[in-house]
Write an enzyme that holds these catalytic residues in place. Sequence first.
Site, short mmCIF file in Angstrom:
data_model
loop_
_atom_site.label_atom_id
_atom_site.label_comp_id
_atom_site.label_asym_id
_atom_site.label_seq_id
_atom_site.Cartn_x
_atom_site.Cartn_y
_atom_site.Cartn_z
N ASN A 1 12.65 -10.31 6.89
CA ASN A 1 13.27 -9.27 6.09
C ASN A 1 13.74 -8.14 7.00
OD1 ASN A 1 10.46 -8.77 6.39
ND2 ASN A 1 10.45 -7.33 4.68
N GLU B 1 14.79 -4.31 6.47
CA GLU B 1 14.92 -3.17 5.56
C GLU B 1 15.93 -2.18 6.12
OE1 GLU B 1 10.51 -3.21 3.49
OE2 GLU B 1 10.96 -1.63 4.93
N CYS C 1 16.48 -9.94 2.38
CA CYS C 1 15.24 -10.71 2.41
C CYS C 1 15.23 -11.74 3.54
CB CYS C 1 15.05 -11.46 1.10
SG CYS C 1 14.91 -10.40 -0.34
N GLU D 1 14.35 -14.84 3.34
CA GLU D 1 14.87 -16.14 2.91
C GLU D 1 16.38 -16.21 3.07
OE1 GLU D 1 12.87 -14.07 1.33
OE2 GLU D 1 11.51 -15.10 -0.05
N CYS E 1 12.14 -13.76 -4.19
CA CYS E 1 12.65 -12.94 -5.29
C CYS E 1 13.74 -13.70 -6.03
CB CYS E 1 13.18 -11.60 -4.76
SG CYS E 1 14.78 -11.71 -3.94
N CYS F 1 16.96 -14.50 -4.04
CA CYS F 1 16.79 -15.57 -3.06
C CYS F 1 16.66 -16.93 -3.74
CB CYS F 1 15.59 -15.30 -2.17
SG CYS F 1 15.87 -13.94 -1.01
ZN LIG Z 1 14.61 -12.26 -1.76
#
Ligand SMILES: [Zn+2]
Length: 133
Positions: free
Chosen positions: A47, A49, A58, A60, A89, A92
Amino acid sequence: MDLAKVTVERLIEAARRAQAQAYAPYSSFAVGAAVLGADGRVFLGCNVENSSFGLTVCAERNAVAATLVAGTRPAAVAVVVNGKTVAPCGACRQVLAEFDPGMPVVLASATHDSHEVMSLDALLPGAFHFEKP
Ligand SMILES: [Zn+2]
């Protein structure tokens, strides 16, 4: 698609390496992902940020992008976090479903020696699929 035990372990180890590279200064929620390409290679994502939180990407989806750039397609994914495992999430899940709605998803912990393997269609029933009218 069923994953062999050795494949699951290989993906978890790769996702743990990816997690170590996570850029998560705001949440401290480091996530690593490893995608098994259709050609057998493994691609990593972490990830990333951003201080403009909506720009965070993310692990993924970063791993999926790395897979595509390398010229293959995602066939399975492992996701590693600290502590209790988490599933990808919703965004994703939809991105992964683009390539295989039944893709195996390995959920693992970096701090506990446990994992589970789920099918993406169990995580995202009724995934959106565009069809030209
Ligand atoms: Zn995600």
